[in-house]
Structures are given as C-alpha cells and as structure tokens.
Write a protein that holds these residues in place. Structure first.
Motif, short mmCIF file in Angstrom:
data_model
loop_
_atom_site.label_atom_id
_atom_site.label_comp_id
_atom_site.label_asym_id
_atom_site.label_seq_id
_atom_site.Cartn_x
_atom_site.Cartn_y
_atom_site.Cartn_z
N ALA A 193 0.78 -1.26 0.06
CA ALA A 193 -0.13 0.17 0.14
C ALA A 193 0.73 1.01 -0.06
O ALA A 193 0.70 2.30 -0.72
CB ALA A 193 -0.82 -0.06 1.23
N ALA A 194 1.82 1.27 0.68
CA ALA A 194 2.77 2.35 0.87
C ALA A 194 3.80 2.36 -0.06
O ALA A 194 4.69 3.29 -0.25
CB ALA A 194 3.38 2.27 2.23
N THR A 195 4.07 1.53 -1.27
CA THR A 195 5.10 1.49 -2.12
C THR A 195 4.57 1.57 -3.41
O THR A 195 5.22 2.22 -4.29
CB THR A 195 6.04 0.47 -1.82
OG1 THR A 195 5.57 -0.87 -1.99
CG2 THR A 195 6.89 0.62 -0.62
N ASP A 196 3.59 0.78 -3.63
CA ASP A 196 3.18 0.34 -5.31
C ASP A 196 2.79 1.74 -6.11
O ASP A 196 3.71 2.26 -6.87
CB ASP A 196 2.21 -0.71 -5.14
CG ASP A 196 1.95 -1.33 -6.79
OD1 ASP A 196 2.92 -0.86 -7.56
OD2 ASP A 196 0.89 -1.75 -6.88
N GLY A 197 1.72 2.08 -5.74
CA GLY A 197 1.35 3.42 -6.15
C GLY A 197 2.18 4.74 -5.86
O GLY A 197 2.15 5.79 -6.51
N VAL A 198 2.56 4.84 -4.50
CA VAL A 198 3.28 6.08 -4.04
C VAL A 198 4.62 6.25 -5.04
O VAL A 198 4.93 7.33 -5.21
CB VAL A 198 3.70 5.75 -2.82
CG1 VAL A 198 4.72 6.88 -2.00
CG2 VAL A 198 2.49 5.86 -1.82
N LEU A 199 5.27 5.00 -5.28
CA LEU A 199 6.60 5.06 -6.48
C LEU A 199 6.08 5.82 -7.48
O LEU A 199 6.91 6.53 -8.04
CB LEU A 199 7.03 3.69 -6.66
CG LEU A 199 8.52 3.65 -7.37
CD1 LEU A 199 9.30 4.49 -7.01
CD2 LEU A 199 8.79 2.26 -7.61
#
Length: 376
Positions: free
Chosen positions: A282-288
């Motif tokens: 949740a904290a990496t996929d779209g945030v990247l």
C-alpha cells in the motif's frame, strides 16, 4: 514489452491507444483459453498474450493517471487506482468460483464471462478516459481569467491539422533526468533486497505447519490490507512528501522479516506478516509512481515509468533467485538474516538517494507562484 509499450505511448502521446490495446489483448486472451481446449500450445499462447497485454498497458495507464491528476493529488489518484485494481483482483476469483459452482464446473462459462467483463472495461476506457490532447485542451491557456474571452477559431477550411509532437527518445533517455535517476537507483536497490511474496508465504506455511490446501488463501490477507490502506497511504504522501511512505513501506517489510526470525506465536506471526506485507504494498506500489511522475518530462512520462517498473522487477527477480539459492545452501534462517541486512542497507541508501521534494522535471517546486500571488 513494458519498455516497448511505454516508448510507443510517448511517441505522439498515444497513451490511451496503447493502454487500450493492452487491455483489449488481455481480454482476447480469454477467448484464446476457450478455443485452446486442452492443447498445451494454445494455452501457452493465450497466457503469453495476456502477459504481453499487461506489459504493454501498465506504463501508458500509469502515465495517463500521472498526466491527468492534479500534481498535489497524485498519491491519492494512484491509491484509488491500486485499490480498485485490487478489488477486481479479489472479486474475480470469487466470481469464477461462483460460476463454477452454478454451472457444474463449466470452465467455458468462466472464460466467456471474463472476456465480456474485459470488453466492458475496454469500452469504458475508450468512451470516458480522455487522451492527452483532450486534457491539455481542457486546461485552457495560461494566464486566462474567468472574464477573458476565448479567441475566435479560424475557419475550418483554413485550418491545417497540427500533428502532435513525436519525441524520438530512446528507451534509456529518462535516465538523463538527475532526479529520476536517483529514484530509479533507489527503487532498484530496494527491489534487489525484496525476496518475494511466495517465499514469505512458504516460510509462514513451514513455521505454522498448516495444511498446504490453505496456502492459496494467504495472499488474500495481504491484498485486503493493501486494499484498505492504498488510498490513505497515497493521501499521506501528497501531504508530507511521497518519499516518507515509500521508505516506511519498506521498513514495514523489514519488520516482517524480523517477525519471521523472532516470533514463534502462531497467530501473531500469521497476522503480523500478512499485515506488514499489505502495508508494504500500500505504501510503495502507487506511491512510487506518484514519486517518479513529477520528475519526468511529460514527453517521456510513460517510457520513464516503464523503465522504472522494469528495473525494479528485474532486481526483484535477481533477489528471489539469490534468496532461493541461499535457502538451498544454508537454510532458511541464514538466508532470512542475509535478506534482512540487505534490505536494511538498501533502505539506508534509498533514504539518501530519494529527492527531498516532489517537483516537475526542469521546474521550480510546484504551487509556489500561486501561493505567493494568493498571499499578495
């Protein structure tokens, strides 16, 4: 295919066309499964078509989101997309099981319904998702106020069609942007220290000694957490900077490694690892993608995202192979200790490499002129 899809989308701004073609190819692959029968070659060709479609569509789709969402809401936009995508991934198998139960294991019905749902998705994309040209036209010319009349259009018979710009950037051209290069290196280092979900699920199954028949349910727990936290993580990144949740997500994965090494309590281990893995995604996929978008020029947005996703995927592939080899040679605990130290080192390096501020490539930090003018 992901690199080629991103490069093709940037040539003339054909993000919608390339993304739609990828989704259409994946939908058609369901008919391929229907027609393949029991032939190994036909099944392999249908699965390959599905993977090609996914590779082609991913970067143009993310570029469309990045180019159309407001710059200060990119994290939320990608969080909404990832949450909806995960919802579909959870509902799809449930719908397939329900169809199989209702039709007495008629797999043909599953393939036909899957094809129809895919076609509906493509039609929605064609009908309602604007292309880059439409979005640019909707923004209006800079400097125009609410009382500024629009210039009268020239007569149509005097207008010559204006061809969209066709950047001839090569596949590695996005790496010329210094800020993007730092994001790319940080993501690659962290990817090289990510051992893969399947190993974590297998470690859980070995440690808890439950029946192998329950193994396919483990990803559902992590996916549920991902679904619930994707949007809040994106909104948090918009508010405090996207590097913070990205780094914290990898710290959650590191905590999952530590939990596997230090905890023997079954419920705590099961819930804790699945929860931390869901937080990681949740904290990496779209945030990247929200972190990389603003540091890429619009003309190279899709190819840059494709390069970033491909580099990260290759590093994760090498990490999985390395962890499997270490497990085979030394056992689970030494291999997990090695993965833990590698991830901690990569996390420290990424904290230094990642840009402190999200800003468009070649520009000043966004919104500063508007804030100054509003104060005046």
């Amino acid at each position: 295919m992901r690199l080629l899809g991103g490069h093709a989308a940037d040539r003339g701004g054909r993000h919608k066309l390339v993304a739609g073609a990828g989704y259409a190819l994946s939908a058609l692959s369901r008919l391929g499964l229907l027609l393949a029968g029991g032939g190994t070659l036909g099944i392999g060709a249908a699965l390959a078509a599905d993977r090609i479609g996914k590779g082609v569509r991913t970067a143009p789709r993310d570029a469309l989101i990045s180019l159309q969402a407001p710059p200060d809401a990119l994290g939320r936009a990608f969080g909404v997309h990832r949450a909806m995508d995960t919802t579909g991934a959870l509902l799809g198998p449930l719908a397939a099981f329900a169809l199989l139960w209702a039709t007495a294991d008629a797999y043909d019905a599953v393939f036909v319904v899957s094809f129809c749902v895919g076609v509906v998705g493509v039609l929605l994309l064609v009908a309602f998702v604007p292309g880059r040209a439409a979005v640019a036209a909707g923004h209006g010319a800079p400097g125009g106020g609410p009382h500024t009349p629009a210039p009268a259009p020239a007569p149509s018979h005097h207008q010559a069609p204006v061809a969209p710009p066709r950047p001839r950037a090569r596949l590695l051209a996005p790496l010329r942007e210094p800020a993007f290069r730092r994001v790319f290196v940080a993501a690659a280092l962290l990817g090289a220290a990510t051992i893969g979900d399947s190993f974590l699920y297998l470690l859980l199954q070995r440690r808890l000694d439950f029946a192998v028949s329950w193994f396919p349910l483990l990803p559902l727990g992590a996916a549920a957490v991902y679904l619930l936290l994707a949007v809040p993580a994106g909104r948090l990144g918009d508010r405090i900077g996207r590097r913070v949740p990205f780094l914290c997500g990898h710290a959650a994965l590191l905590a999952g490694y530590v939990l596997l090494l230090t905890t023997d309590a079954g419920p705590v281990l099961l819930v804790g690892v699945l929860l931390l893995l869901g937080v990681f995604y949740a904290a990496t996929d779209g945030v990247l993608m929200a972190l990389a978008g603003p540091v890429l020029p619009a003309a190279r947005r899709a190819s840059g995202m494709a390069l970033l996703q491909t580099g990260q995927a290759l590093c994760r592939l090498l990490a999985a192979a390395g962890f499997g080899a270490a497990w085979t040679l030394w056992g689970t605990r030494p291999a997990l200790f090695l993965a833990m130290f590698a991830l901690a080192a990569a996390l420290a390096a990424a904290a230094v490499l990642l840009p402190r501020r999200d800003r468009p490539a070649g520009s000043n930090p966004p919104d500063r002129p508007e804030r100054q003018s509003s104060r005046a």
